[in-house]
Write a protein that holds these residues in place. Structure first.
Motif, PDB file in Angstrom:
ATOM      1  N   ALA A  59       0.835  -1.204   0.000  1.00 56.38           N
ATOM      2  CA  ALA A  59       0.000   0.000   0.000  1.00 56.38           C
ATOM      3  C   ALA A  59       0.868   1.252   0.000  1.00 56.38           C
ATOM      4  O   ALA A  59       0.578   2.229  -0.711  1.00 56.38           O
ATOM      5  CB  ALA A  59      -0.925  -0.004   1.218  1.00 56.38           C
ATOM      6  N   THR A  62       2.225   1.800  -3.432  1.00 59.71           N
ATOM      7  CA  THR A  62       1.202   2.322  -4.338  1.00 59.71           C
ATOM      8  C   THR A  62       1.032   3.822  -4.137  1.00 59.71           C
ATOM      9  O   THR A  62       0.922   4.591  -5.113  1.00 59.71           O
ATOM     10  CB  THR A  62      -0.136   1.608  -4.100  1.00 59.71           C
ATOM     11  N   LEU A  75      -1.421   1.290 -10.064  1.00 58.61           N
ATOM     12  CA  LEU A  75      -2.292   0.129  -9.893  1.00 58.61           C
ATOM     13  C   LEU A  75      -1.542  -1.179 -10.100  1.00 58.61           C
ATOM     14  O   LEU A  75      -2.023  -2.245  -9.701  1.00 58.61           O
ATOM     15  CB  LEU A  75      -3.488   0.223 -10.836  1.00 58.61           C
ATOM     16  N   LEU A  78      -0.770  -2.311  -6.638  1.00 58.89           N
ATOM     17  CA  LEU A  78      -1.906  -2.402  -5.714  1.00 58.89           C
ATOM     18  C   LEU A  78      -1.959  -3.780  -5.051  1.00 58.89           C
ATOM     19  O   LEU A  78      -1.789  -4.801  -5.733  1.00 58.89           O
ATOM     20  CB  LEU A  78      -3.202  -2.146  -6.480  1.00 58.89           C
ATOM     21  N   PHE A  82      -6.936  -5.676  -2.159  1.00 59.17           N
ATOM     22  CA  PHE A  82      -7.345  -4.312  -1.808  1.00 59.17           C
ATOM     23  C   PHE A  82      -8.856  -4.123  -1.952  1.00 59.17           C
ATOM     24  O   PHE A  82      -9.525  -3.628  -1.049  1.00 59.17           O
ATOM     25  CB  PHE A  82      -6.595  -3.308  -2.693  1.00 59.17           C
ATOM     26  N   PRO A  90     -10.627   0.583  -7.920  1.00 55.97           N
ATOM     27  CA  PRO A  90      -9.922   1.744  -8.482  1.00 55.97           C
ATOM     28  C   PRO A  90      -9.978   1.743 -10.008  1.00 55.97           C
ATOM     29  O   PRO A  90     -10.302   0.742 -10.650  1.00 55.97           O
ATOM     30  CB  PRO A  90      -8.489   1.556  -7.971  1.00 55.97           C
ATOM     31  N   LEU A 135      -6.083   3.603   0.582  1.00 52.19           N
ATOM     32  CA  LEU A 135      -4.888   2.793   0.834  1.00 52.19           C
ATOM     33  C   LEU A 135      -4.419   2.940   2.282  1.00 52.19           C
ATOM     34  O   LEU A 135      -3.939   1.973   2.890  1.00 52.19           O
ATOM     35  CB  LEU A 135      -3.773   3.201  -0.127  1.00 52.19           C
TER      36      LEU A 135
END
Length: 721
Positions: A59, A62, A75, A78, A82, A90, A135
């Motif tokens: 996280a 990201t 992404l 990611l 998530f 997302p 996140l």
């Protein structure tokens, strides 16, 4: 002859009450102060600073990619689960500058009135910011919050995006766009500051608002300037103490204040020393000299004994005794509360190192633990007086053995509690005025110090007798140094006791006792200034002079944050405080029962408030601690503390026969019921509400009867020629 009704003065019809503007001004000030305190008290605790690992590290990576366009597609980094954890899918969106951004699809610019992307269309920036917040929540859900820095950087990026949009497409009003972007950025900073830049969370605005209204109400009914003047029932005349008893009481009152000052001074030195590079462990000789908490319990036990004897003689009973003793203990806690609220902000403004904030926080937490133990001593005084009559020698010996045994069993808190009660009970022996040979007292003091030396060398115990808050020092070691101090305090004969009781130090102690909150906060201001100077010297070197340092805006604001509340505490609570600390009005049997109930509730809730602040400390805890179902979080602790203070004061001024204190108590229990984390806390508050409403209903039903009695009294007075 018929008397004509008197006509009102025409000039007085449109004239407001002369004190109304003044009271209105003070009321507005109390509301603003309570509102500010409420905002600060409801802040989240700081997230723990740890290196992220596993999904939390993914996280963090990201978020880093979202903030750095050169890092690649966010992404791609990611975490796999998530969406399953957060429920957020997302996606991508094209920003006005043509850049493709990773966003929370369906997100927007959150405001108190809902999502508002404004006519300048801040949508993409807000959606990317929402994904960053998602996140942060994901990392917390995985058990490892990411700290403050990622949230600060996400907020900065959104602020930059909004201002950039004003340059790209101002829609004919670039100035207005900049103002709106600045206001939105300020809202971001305030909200993140309120949550200490930790993981974003939904805040219980409704519960906080209800709690804040209760806090304002409890302050309004206790501020002398705002209270409606009420005729307080006269206190019953008491026979004055004999001269030796009076001198003894004044001597021990001086020792009580001197010991408390000694403890605060020791805590101050131990807080400042590490900032100067001196480990607290090297200051152990100072703690042997100024670990005066046992002497404080001893001298306070004598005051409790006299108060209990007066309560028995007056017939006010346990309720009147508790109200008289505990009400004056809760008042100084407001000073600790003030420090608890504003000290972290002041230290932050002064750029004091983060590790020093907790160290300086001992100035708040240490005295609170002391007051918690002293509340126990006050509450148990009648039982200890009874034990003194039945087993005056066995009782202290058994309690001393219990202190040693409990510490050996690992129950440090229980050992400290028994230790406090033991020294409070020793005051009964001193009050008997059974003279002990001075050589015996001096020898006992020497033996106690010798035993302490053996305990801290051969026994391996730490010689530091004032430990950090939350870390208990050896109870056996404190027992030994306390016995030495008490033996030395008992050495003076009647002539020496009288000389101290009538001397300048005793008068100074009485002055401090008249305004303890103000004196404590003044000391804290001095320590804060010293901490700021040391912090400035460690970080960037001192300016050309101390005057230049004090003239800096940050320094002035930091000192004002504590100096202004100090002045308000003095004006609102101590300047006009004229109530006799030992006086209680005469009562009938029914009132005495209501007083006992109000005093018991006031003592219990006051103790819960003090304990809450003692446990959470200066900066709070990341997870709200719960004790017997009571959430020990700031807003609940403030309400408990003020409710206890109000109920005890109601006993002091004899208003428990009216319905208003009971109605106020019932209302004050509503916010804690909403926030109670367990069934026990909810049951306690609901039971209190039911009981107090029942008493209030009984007092409302009694109002016509009381009015009829008052009317008969007036009619009788008019019939007298």
């Amino acid at each position: 002859m018929i008397n004509k009704p008197s006509r009102p003065d025409p000039g007085s019809l449109g004239r407001a009450h002369p004190r109304l503007p003044k009271r209105l001004g003070w009321f507005v000030l109390v509301v603003l102060v309570a509102g500010g305190f409420g905002v600060i008290a409801s802040r989240s605790s700081a997230p723990p600073e740890r290196e992220p690992t596993g999904p939390a590290a993914e996280a963090a990576a990201t978020i880093e990619a979202m903030l750095d366009p050169a890092a690649g597609d966010p992404l791609d980094r990611l975490p796999a689960d998530f969406t399953a954890v957060t429920g957020v899918t997302p996606g991508y969106a094209v920003a006005p500058d043509g850049q493709v951004r990773a966003v929370h699809v369906g997100g927007g610019c959150s405001t108190p009135w809902g999502d508002d992307n404004t006519r300048w269309d801040y949508t993409v920036g807000c959606q990317a910011h929402d994904l960053g917040y998602d996140l942060l929540r994901y990392a917390e859900a995985k058990g490892l919050a990411l700290g403050a820095d990622p949230r600060r950087r996400l907020d900065d990026r959104l602020s930059a995006d909004m201002h950039a949009q004003c340059d790209l497409d101002p829609r004919g009003s670039a100035g207005t766009c900049e103002v709106v972007a600045t206001l939105f950025s300020a809202g971001l900073v305030v909200n993140s500051w309120h949550q200490r830049w930790g993981p974003p969370r939904t805040e219980p605005i409704g519960a906080w608002t209800a709690g804040l209204l209760v806090v304002i109400a409890l302050l309004v009914v206790r501020v002398p300037i705002l209270r409606r003047t009420r005729a307080v029932p006269p206190a019953r005349k008491r026979a004055p103490l004999a001269e030796p008893d009076r001198d003894q009481a004044a001597y021990l009152a001086f020792l009580r204040m001197a010991s408390l000052v000694g403890v605060v001074v020791a805590e101050s030195v131990l807080a400042i020393a590490p900032m100067l590079g001196t480990p607290a462990a090297k200051l152990w000789p100072l703690t042997w000299l100024l670990q005066l908490a046992p002497l404080f319990f001893f001298a306070g036990g004598h005051a409790n004994l006299l108060a209990w004897r007066r309560a028995v003689a007056d017939g006010t009973g346990y309720g009147g005794y508790l109200a008289g003793r505990v009400c004056w203990l809760i008042r100084p806690v407001l000073a600790f509360l003030t420090a608890w609220l504003v000290l972290p902000l002041s230290l932050d403004l002064l750029r004091v190192p983060a590790d020093a904030v907790g160290t300086v926080g001992r100035l708040v937490v240490g005295p609170l633990w002391l007051l918690c133990l002293y509340l126990l001593v006050v509450s148990l005084t009648p039982a200890m007086v009874w034990l003194h009559r039945k087993a005056r020698v066995v009782t202290p010996l058994a309690m001393a053995a219990a202190v040693v045994g409990l510490e050996a069993a690992g129950s440090a808190i229980a050992a400290s509690a028994v230790l406090a009660v033991l020294f409070g009970q020793l005051a009964s022996h001193y009050a008997d005025r059974a003279r002990v040979n001075r050589g015996v007292l001096a020898g006992a003091a020497v033996l106690a110090v010798g035993g302490l030396v053996v305990l801290t060398t051969a026994g391996g115990r730490s010689p530091l007798l004032i430990a950090d808050p939350g870390v208990m020092s050896s109870a056996t070691a404190v027992l030994l140094i306390g016995l030495a101090h008490v033996c030395l305090a008992a050495l003076p004969g009647p002539v020496g006791v009288r000389a101290v009781a009538l001397g300048g130090p005793a008068r100074a102690a009485r002055f401090v006792r008249s305004a303890p909150m103000t004196m404590y906060l003044v000391l804290l201001c001095a320590v804060l200034m010293l901490a700021g100077i040391i912090g400035a010297a460690r970080s960037a070197g001192l300016p050309t002079s101390a005057v230049d340092w004090l003239a800096q805006p940050r320094s002035l604001l930091a000192l004002a944050l504590l100096g202004v509340p100090t002045a308000l505490v003095f004006v609102l609570f101590e300047w006009r405080a004229t109530l006799d600390p030992d006086g209680t009005p005469d009562r009938d049997r029914g009132t005495a029962r209501r007083d006992a109930l109000a005093a018991a509730l006031g003592t219990g809730y006051g103790a819960a408030g003090i304990l809450g602040f003692a446990v959470t400390g200066l900066t709070g805890t990341h997870q709200t601690p719960v004790l017997l179902g009571f959430p020990l979080e700031p807003m609940a602790s403030i309400i408990h503390l003020l409710l206890g203070w109000y109920l005890l004061h109601s006993v002091r001024i004899g208003t428990t026969s009216t319905p208003w204190p009971w109605l106020m108590a019932a209302v004050a229990c509503v916010p804690p019921v909403i926030t109670s984390a367990g069934t026990t806390g909810a049951v306690v508050h609901i039971t209190t509400t039911v009981v107090t409403l029942g008493v209030a209903a009984g007092r409302v039903a009694a109002l016509p009867r009381r009015s009829a009695v008052r009317g008969d009294q007036l009619a009788g007075a008019e019939a007298v020629p």
